[in-house]
Design a protein around this motif. Structure first.
Motif, PDB file in Angstrom:
ATOM      1  N   LYS A  11       0.820  -1.218   0.000  1.00 32.26           N
ATOM      2  CA  LYS A  11       0.000   0.000   0.000  1.00 32.26           C
ATOM      3  C   LYS A  11       0.855   1.271   0.000  1.00 32.26           C
ATOM      4  N   MET A  12       2.174   1.111  -0.032  1.00 29.42           N
ATOM      5  CA  MET A  12       3.073   2.261  -0.134  1.00 29.42           C
ATOM      6  C   MET A  12       3.610   2.353  -1.564  1.00 29.42           C
ATOM      7  N   THR A  13       3.676   3.576  -2.100  1.00 26.53           N
ATOM      8  CA  THR A  13       4.106   3.778  -3.484  1.00 26.53           C
ATOM      9  C   THR A  13       5.237   4.799  -3.536  1.00 26.53           C
ATOM     10  N   LEU A  14       6.353   4.404  -4.142  1.00 26.88           N
ATOM     11  CA  LEU A  14       7.460   5.323  -4.374  1.00 26.88           C
ATOM     12  C   LEU A  14       7.186   6.099  -5.661  1.00 26.88           C
ATOM     13  N   THR A  15       7.101   7.425  -5.551  1.00 28.30           N
ATOM     14  CA  THR A  15       6.725   8.239  -6.707  1.00 28.30           C
ATOM     15  C   THR A  15       7.906   8.906  -7.401  1.00 28.30           C
ATOM     16  N   GLU A  16       8.941   9.274  -6.646  1.00 29.10           N
ATOM     17  CA  GLU A  16      10.070  10.007  -7.217  1.00 29.10           C
ATOM     18  C   GLU A  16      11.373   9.604  -6.538  1.00 29.10           C
ATOM     19  N   VAL A  17      12.456   9.570  -7.309  1.00 28.64           N
ATOM     20  CA  VAL A  17      13.811   9.463  -6.769  1.00 28.64           C
ATOM     21  C   VAL A  17      14.632  10.574  -7.411  1.00 28.64           C
ATOM     22  N   GLY A  18      15.159  11.487  -6.596  1.00 26.84           N
ATOM     23  CA  GLY A  18      15.928  12.595  -7.136  1.00 26.84           C
ATOM     24  C   GLY A  18      17.303  12.692  -6.518  1.00 26.84           C
ATOM     25  N   PHE A  19      18.215  13.345  -7.233  1.00 32.91           N
ATOM     26  CA  PHE A  19      19.600  13.508  -6.778  1.00 32.91           C
ATOM     27  C   PHE A  19      19.937  14.992  -6.774  1.00 32.91           C
ATOM     28  N   SER A  20      20.294  15.517  -5.611  1.00 34.23           N
ATOM     29  CA  SER A  20      20.540  16.954  -5.504  1.00 34.23           C
ATOM     30  C   SER A  20      21.900  17.282  -4.904  1.00 34.23           C
ATOM     31  N   GLY A  21      22.799  16.304  -4.899  1.00 32.42           N
ATOM     32  CA  GLY A  21      24.150  16.569  -4.424  1.00 32.42           C
ATOM     33  C   GLY A  21      24.243  16.658  -2.918  1.00 32.42           C
ATOM     34  N   GLU A  22      25.466  16.878  -2.432  1.00 35.13           N
ATOM     35  CA  GLU A  22      25.714  16.960  -0.983  1.00 35.13           C
ATOM     36  C   GLU A  22      25.523  18.401  -0.509  1.00 35.13           C
ATOM     37  N   ASP A  23      24.323  18.929  -0.736  1.00 30.74           N
ATOM     38  CA  ASP A  23      24.040  20.319  -0.396  1.00 30.74           C
ATOM     39  C   ASP A  23      22.676  20.378   0.284  1.00 30.74           C
ATOM     40  N   GLN A  24      22.661  20.775   1.549  1.00 32.30           N
ATOM     41  CA  GLN A  24      21.423  20.739   2.321  1.00 32.30           C
ATOM     42  C   GLN A  24      20.339  21.637   1.730  1.00 32.30           C
ATOM     43  N   ALA A  25      20.727  22.829   1.268  1.00 33.22           N
ATOM     44  CA  ALA A  25      19.736  23.738   0.698  1.00 33.22           C
ATOM     45  C   ALA A  25      19.107  23.147  -0.563  1.00 33.22           C
ATOM     46  N   ALA A  26      19.940  22.527  -1.402  1.00 32.32           N
ATOM     47  CA  ALA A  26      19.415  21.906  -2.622  1.00 32.32           C
ATOM     48  C   ALA A  26      18.547  20.701  -2.273  1.00 32.32           C
ATOM     49  N   ASN A  27      18.943  19.948  -1.244  1.00 31.37           N
ATOM     50  CA  ASN A  27      18.134  18.810  -0.791  1.00 31.37           C
ATOM     51  C   ASN A  27      16.759  19.283  -0.315  1.00 31.37           C
ATOM     52  N   ALA A  28      16.752  20.350   0.488  1.00 36.30           N
ATOM     53  CA  ALA A  28      15.497  20.885   1.014  1.00 36.30           C
ATOM     54  C   ALA A  28      14.607  21.410  -0.113  1.00 36.30           C
ATOM     55  N   GLN A  29      15.220  22.048  -1.108  1.00 40.05           N
ATOM     56  CA  GLN A  29      14.440  22.585  -2.225  1.00 40.05           C
ATOM     57  C   GLN A  29      13.798  21.455  -3.021  1.00 40.05           C
TER      58      GLN A  29
END
Length: 338
Positions: free
Chosen positions: A193-211
């Protein structure tokens, strides 16, 4: 702390090996009068991150215990080309051992070969370069062990249903990609009943991860969960949920260092962090480097120190395994000072 079945099996296996297998104890070498210390160089993905600084602290402690010289230097950003320059520098210095956490295993492989041809022992730690000439991979936990603990923790928070996304860091990092592959397989098997919708890569940068996490929430109002796949995105996804005012509506689990995750565990923007004892992992990395330099073979189980009495070695994969993953919550977060 609830331990998932595969993680419990791993712990039982390690105990069984310790009881029935060959256990080898290593004592610190006696310093030779006038002799130079063995030089073990560790090249992290990124210098300055709390995770790798904790590894460095453990490596330094091992160096003092074992009478070796521990050299720690990495790129200032998680960049494969910068990391390659650091490795080349250590080759020129003719250190005894180079141990790398590769940002890009494929581009690192030729450099490890070059180091080996220069008479330097080579190994990987934290993340592997499996197609390289590395002599051992010092692994923090198995991909299955990490994946099951991450997914079980998220499933518990989400009520085992709903849509979730993954925010990862380096797109070529072998360890992160192996965890994602194992998570996909495990959620399909265990949580239909759980669905993975997206996998993204934003580098080792917290601000980019949060965005990236913010973008996922804005694009999908049904999103119920987020996984921060590395120590910066673990903080990033929790920060995004906090800033969006969605605590209790969107749940996060990350592979994050304890003290960096503590504020988010406290306000419940993060439900759990999954990691391991990073300082002991650094200690194991330095110890493994010394064994390579000495030409000492690894046993099925190895008594590294009082804190690491039975580290398993898989000869087929040439892999030392620190142990099972840990779930870090408010109940145990203060057991770690990093």
């Amino acid at each position: 702390m609830r331990m998932s079945r595969p993680v419990a099996m791993l712990a039982a296996f390690a105990l069984a090996v310790a009881v029935t297998g060959c256990t080898q104890r290593y004592d610190a070498p006696a310093p030779e009068s006038g002799g130079e210390k063995v030089k073990v160089a560790f090249v992290p993905k990124l210098q300055g991150s709390p995770y790798f600084e904790a590894m460095d602290a453990g490596g330094k402690r091992a160096a003092a215990d074992l009478d070796v010289e521990w050299l720690y230097q990495g790129p200032t950003t998680a960049d494969a080309a910068q990391q390659a320059d650091v490795v080349r520098s250590f080759i020129q210095q003719q250190v005894d051992v180079i141990m790398v956490a590769p940002n890009d295993p494929d581009s690192m492989a030729p450099l490890l070969k070059q180091a080996q041809e220069a008479g330097i022992k080579v190994a990987t730690s934290d993340t592997d370069a499996p197609s390289s000439v590395r002599e051992v991979f010092v692994n923090q936990a198995t991909a299955d062990g990490i994946a099951t603990q991450v997914i079980d923790s998220l499933a518990e928070a989400m009520g085992e249903s709903g849509e979730f996304a993954i925010v990862s860091c380096g797109e070529t990092a072998e360890n992160l990609n192996s965890w994602i592959a194992a998570e996909k397989a495990y959620v399909k098997e265990k949580y239909p009943k759980m669905t993975l919708t997206e996998v993204g890569f934003s580098g080792e940068d917290q601000a980019a991860n949060a965005q990236m996490a913010t973008d996922y929430m804005n694009a999908n109002p049904k999103l119920k969960g987020l996984i921060g796949q590395c120590t910066t995105s673990a903080v990033g996804v929790a920060q995004a949920v906090r800033d969006a005012g969605k605590i209790g509506k969107v749940f996060t689990v990350g592979v994050g260092t304890p003290q960096s995750m503590k504020p988010y565990l406290q306000d419940k923007s993060c439900s759990a962090s999954v990691l391991w004892n990073v300082e002991e992992f650094g200690y194991l990395t330095a110890w493994a480097g010394l064994q390579l330099a000495k030409g000492t073979p690894f046993a099925e189980t190895n008594q590294v120190s009082d804190a690491l009495p039975s580290v398993a070695y898989d000869g087929g994969q040439k892999m030392l395994l620190l142990g099972p993953a840990l779930e870090i919550t408010l109940d145990n977060v203060d057991e770690f000072d990093y």
